[in-house]
Motif scaffolding. Structure first.
Motif, PDB file in Angstrom:
ATOM      1  N   ARG A 102      51.315  35.351  44.520  1.00  9.75           N
ATOM      2  CA  ARG A 102      50.353  35.588  43.856  1.00  9.75           C
ATOM      3  C   ARG A 102      50.570  36.106  42.551  1.00  9.75           C
ATOM      4  N   LEU A 103      51.893  36.186  42.264  1.00 12.53           N
ATOM      5  CA  LEU A 103      52.325  36.784  40.890  1.00 12.53           C
ATOM      6  C   LEU A 103      51.780  36.149  39.614  1.00 12.53           C
ATOM      7  N   VAL A 104      52.042  34.946  39.586  1.00  8.43           N
ATOM      8  CA  VAL A 104      51.477  33.959  38.466  1.00  8.43           C
ATOM      9  C   VAL A 104      49.974  34.223  38.133  1.00  8.43           C
ATOM     10  N   VAL A 105      49.135  34.160  39.114  1.00  2.00           N
ATOM     11  CA  VAL A 105      47.618  34.281  38.755  1.00  2.00           C
ATOM     12  C   VAL A 105      47.396  35.850  38.655  1.00  2.00           C
ATOM     13  N   ASP A 106      47.993  36.637  39.452  1.00  2.83           N
ATOM     14  CA  ASP A 106      47.826  38.111  39.082  1.00  2.83           C
ATOM     15  C   ASP A 106      48.096  38.390  37.553  1.00  2.83           C
ATOM     16  N   SER A 107      49.216  37.869  37.237  1.00  5.39           N
ATOM     17  CA  SER A 107      49.637  38.160  35.679  1.00  5.39           C
ATOM     18  C   SER A 107      48.537  37.430  34.877  1.00  5.39           C
ATOM     19  N   LEU A 108      48.024  36.239  34.970  1.00  7.22           N
ATOM     20  CA  LEU A 108      47.053  35.610  34.116  1.00  7.22           C
ATOM     21  C   LEU A 108      45.698  36.426  34.210  1.00  7.22           C
ATOM     22  N   GLU A 109      45.268  37.104  35.361  1.00  8.45           N
ATOM     23  CA  GLU A 109      44.278  37.809  35.601  1.00  8.45           C
ATOM     24  C   GLU A 109      44.305  39.051  34.730  1.00  8.45           C
TER      25      GLU A 109
END
Length: 606
Positions: free
Chosen positions: A14-21
Motif C-alpha cells: 500500500r505504500l505507493v498509493v498511500d504516499s500519493l494520497e
C-alpha cells in the motif's frame, strides 16, 4: 555501515498509493487515479503543452512531487524501483489531453539486468515509449501531438560501458522538468518546449556518492555493502555499483573537487559528456541533491564546498539549488549536477531565458526554494568582536582576595581535581546521561587554567576573575551545564560587586551573601530544586550551609554529602530525567553534574 531496514508504512503493497494520497492532501490542486497510480493537475490549462514524467517510486519527490503549476502536469508511478506499465502511461496521457500536445520526459535507468536491484532494465524507456506508440495508433489524428524525450545525465558511466543502453538518468532530469514546465506555462508550442528540453538534457552532468546502499520496503533485511570507512562514487539510485570506492572517507574539501572533475573534465573521451571549456568562461547552474538520508547540516557543508570548488576552477555559478530532488529512498548519499549554460552570443537559448525559467514560481511541493541570484564569492561576516562579559560587568573598584596567592592556588587545585575526576564522571554519565559531562567539565577546567596562565584570572581582581570563569563556562563548556555555570558565575560577580562596594577586599561575609544571591538568580532560569538529582543539589547544600553559619570546610562537606545522596534521589530534572528510573536505582550512580560540583568545591579546599 549498518543499513536502515525499518520503515514507516501500513504495508509494502500500500505504500505507493498511500504516499500519493498524502501528496494530494498536501496539494489540493492535484487529483489521483489510484488504480493506475497517476497523479495529475485536476484542472489543467488545456491551452498549454502538458508535461508528463514517471518511473519507479522510491525517488521522491521525483516524480509525483513535481506535479503542479509551472512544472509537471502528471506523473505516472510504478512500484518501488519498478517502471509503470504502458497501460498506466496511456492513462496519464489521456488525463492531460490538450490542444497543444504533450511532452513525455523519461530518465534512462539501469545498465545491468543481472543486478537484483535493476529488475526494470530500461523499463521506463520501453514502457513509456510503448505507451506513446500505442496512443499514436489509437489516435492517429494526435500522433504528432505527443513527443518523447530521454534524459541521461550520469557521468559515472563511460561511453564504452553505456554504449548500448546509454547514460543513466539522475537528478539532472528534474532541471529538464522545470525548464520545460515553465516554458509550457508561458504558452510555448510543443516543438519549442521539446527543443529547449532536448537542449538542456544535452548540457547536464551528474555524479553521485553514497556511504551505503538503501533498503527497499518489503524485502529481506539488507547487510552492509560498504565498510565503515568506505564510500562509493557513482552509485546508482537503484543501488547499482558505482565507478569506484574510496577508503578512508575523504573530507569534503578533497571529495568535492574529485566529483566536480568527473563532470567538467573533457580530456577523458570516455566520460567527457558535457562541453566544458575549462578556460574560465564556463557558467553553470549547480544542483546539490540529497539522495534521502543526509542531514541538512551536512548538505549545507556540501553546498559550500561545491560552490568554492567551482569558483576555484574559474566556473561562474549563476544559481544554486539544494535539497531532495531525486532520492533513493533513504540512501545516505548525495549527487552533484551541473547544467552548463550557453556561451555568450551562441544560437542556443539565452542564459537569461534559462535562469528566468528556473526562477519562475512553481506550486509543486517537491520544488525547493532557491534564491534568484548567484552565490557570493565571499560570505559577509561581522568584523566587530562581541563585548566580553568583563566589559559588560565592570566595577567601580577592584576587589582583591585577602590572600591573592592562596586564591589562585585554590582555583588551580579545583581545576586539577575536576580533570582527575573526568574518567569517573564520564562513566557515571554514560549511565545517567549522554556521556559528555566529564569531558565538558574537563574542557572548562583546562580553559580556566589557561586563563590563569595568561593573567586573566588573578587574586587581586576577584570580580574580574569570576567573570572570566563565567566566560569560560559559556565558550569552552557549552551545552546546558555550560549555560548554568555561566549564569551562576555571572550572578556571583554581580553580587560580589554589590556587597564588596567600598571594602577593597572580598571577605567571608561578602562571599556568603554573594553565593546565596547567585543561587537565587540561577533559580530564575531552572526549575530544578533540591532534591532533584542535578548539580543544584550540592550547590544548594553548600549555599544553605554557609547561610546558616557553617564555615567553608563544613559547607563543602554538606555539598559532598548532597552529591553522594543523588544516587538515591529520583530524577526530576536534568539529564537523568530521561533515563529509565529502575536502571538508575540498580546502578546506584550519583548524578554526574552534582559530582562535578563536589569535585570543584573539594578541590578549592586543596
Amino acid at each position: 555501515m549498518s543499513v536502515q531496514n525499518k520503515h514507516f508504512l501500513n504495508s509494502p503493497d500500500r505504500l505507493v498509493v498511500d504516499s500519493l494520497e498524502g501528496l494530494c492532501r498536501l496539494n489540493p490542486a492535484l487529483a489521483l487515479d489510484p488504480n493506475e497510480k497517476v497523479v495529475y493537475i485536476n484542472e489543467p490549462d488545456r491551452s498549454k503543452v502538458a508535461i508528463i514524467c514517471g518511473g519507479g517510486s522510491g525517488h521522491e519527490p521525483a516524480h509525483a512531487g513535481f506535479v503542479g503549476d509551472g512544472i509537471l502536469t502528471a506523473a505516472v508511478c510504478g512500484s518501488v524501483f519498478a517502471s509503470p506499465n504502458a497501460v498506466q502511461v496511456r492513462r496519464g496521457i489521456d488525463l492531460v489531453d490538450n490542444e497543444k500536445g504533450t511532452l513525455i520526459i523519461v530518465k534512462l535507468l539501469d545498465l545491468k539486468p543481472a543486478a537484483p536491484s535493476s529488475r526494470n532494465y530500461t523499463g521506463d524507456v520501453l514502457n513509456f515509449g510503448l505507451a506513446k506508440e500505442q496512443y499514436a495508433a489509437l489516435h492517429p489524428d494526435k500522433a504528432d501531438k505527443v513527443k518523447f524525450l530521454i534524459v541521461g545525465d550520469d557521468v559515472a558511466v563511460g561511453r564504452s560501458q553505456g554504449k548500448i543502453v546509454g547514460r543513466r538518468g539522475l537528478a539532472g532530469t528534474v532541471l529538464v522538468y522545470k525548464l520545460a514546465g515553465a516554458l509550457a506555462r508561458n504558452g510555448a508550442s510543443l516543438p519549442e518546449v521539446y527543443s529547449l528540453a532536448e537542449w538542456a538534457a544535452s548540457r547536464l552532468g551528474t555524479i553521485g556518492v553514497g556511504l551505503e546502499h538503501t533498503h527497499v520496503p518489503g524485502t529481506a533485511a539488507s547487510q552492509s555493502h560498504l565498510k565503515s570507512d568506505e564510500i562509493e562514487i557513482g552509485m546508482g539510485i537503484h543501488n547499482e555499483p558505482g565507478h569506484a570506492r574510496l577508503s578512508p572517507v575523504p573530507p569534503l574539501s578533497k571529495l568535492i573537487p574529485q566529483l566536480l572533475e568527473f563532470i567538467t573534465n573533457t580530456s577523458d573521451k570516455d566520460r567527457g559528456f558535457v562541453d566544458f571549456k575549462n578556460d574560465g568562461s564556463d557558467e553553470v547552474v549547480l544542483m546539490v541533491n540529497n539522495l534521502g538520508g543526509v542531514s541538512d547540516l551536512e548538505m549545507c557543508a556540501v553546498v559550500g564546498e561545491a560552490v568554492k570548488g567551482l569558483q576555484g576552477k574559474g566556473v561562474k555559478v549563476h544559481r544554486v539549488l539544494s535539497g531532495s530532488f531525486m532520492s533513493s529512498l533513504n540512501m545516505p548519499g548525495f549527487s552533484i549536477t551541473l547544467l552548463l549554460l550557453p556561451p555568450a552570443g551562441s544560437a542556443s537559448p539565452s542564459t537569461d531565458l534559462i535562469l528566468s525559467l528556473l526562477d519562475s514560481p512553481a506550486s509543486a511541493p517537491g520544488w525547493r526554494w532557491s534564491t534568484a541570484s548567484p552565490p557570493p564569492s565571499t560570505i559577509p561576516t561581522s568584523q566587530k568582536k562581541p563585548d566580553s562579559a568583563a566589559a559588560l560587568l565592570t566595577s567601580s573598584q577592584t576587589l582583591s582576595a585577602p590572600d591573592p596567592s592562596s586564591f589562585i592556588s585554590a582555583i588551580k587545585s579545583a581545576c586539577q581535581r575536576v580533570i582527575n575526576e573526568e574518567p569517573e564522571i564520564t562513566r557515571m554519565d554514560t549511565i545517567a546521561g549522554d556521556g559528555d559531562c566529564g569531558l565538558t567539565l574537563k574542557s572548562g577546567a583546562s580553559a580556566v587554567l589557561s586563563r590563569i596562565a595568561s593573567g586573566q584570572i588573578r587574586g587581586d581582581d576577584v570580580v574580574g576573575s569570576v567573570i572570566a570563569v563565567s566566560e569560560v563556562a559559556e565558550s569552552a563548556m557549552g551545552g546546558t551545564s555550560g549555560a548554568l555555570y555561566s549564569i551562576y558565575f555571572s550572578a556571583l560577580a554581580q553580587a560580589l560587586q554589590a556587597h564588596g562596594e567600598g571594602k577593597g577586599q572580598v571577605g567571608e561575609g561578602v562571599w556568603k551573601e554573594s553565593v546565596k544571591e547567585a543561587l537565587e538568580k540561577l533559580y530564575t532560569y531552572t526549575r530544578a530544586r533540591p532534591p532533584s538529582r542535578t548539580l543544584v543539589d550540592p550547590l544548594a547544600a553548600f549555599s544553605d550551609a554557609l547561610a546558616s553559619g557553617e564555615n567553608f570546610v563544613g559547607a563543602v562537606k554538606k555539598a559532598a554529602a548532597a552529591a553522594d545522596k543523588t544516587r538515591d534521589v529520583e530524577a526530576k530534572a536534568g539529564r537523568s530525567a530521561y533515563v529509565e528510573g529502575d536502571r538508575l536505582k540498580q546502578e546506584k550512580v550519583p548524578d554526574p553534574g552534582a559530582w562535578g560540583v563536589k569535585a570543584i568545591l573539594e578541590g578549592l579546599l586543596g
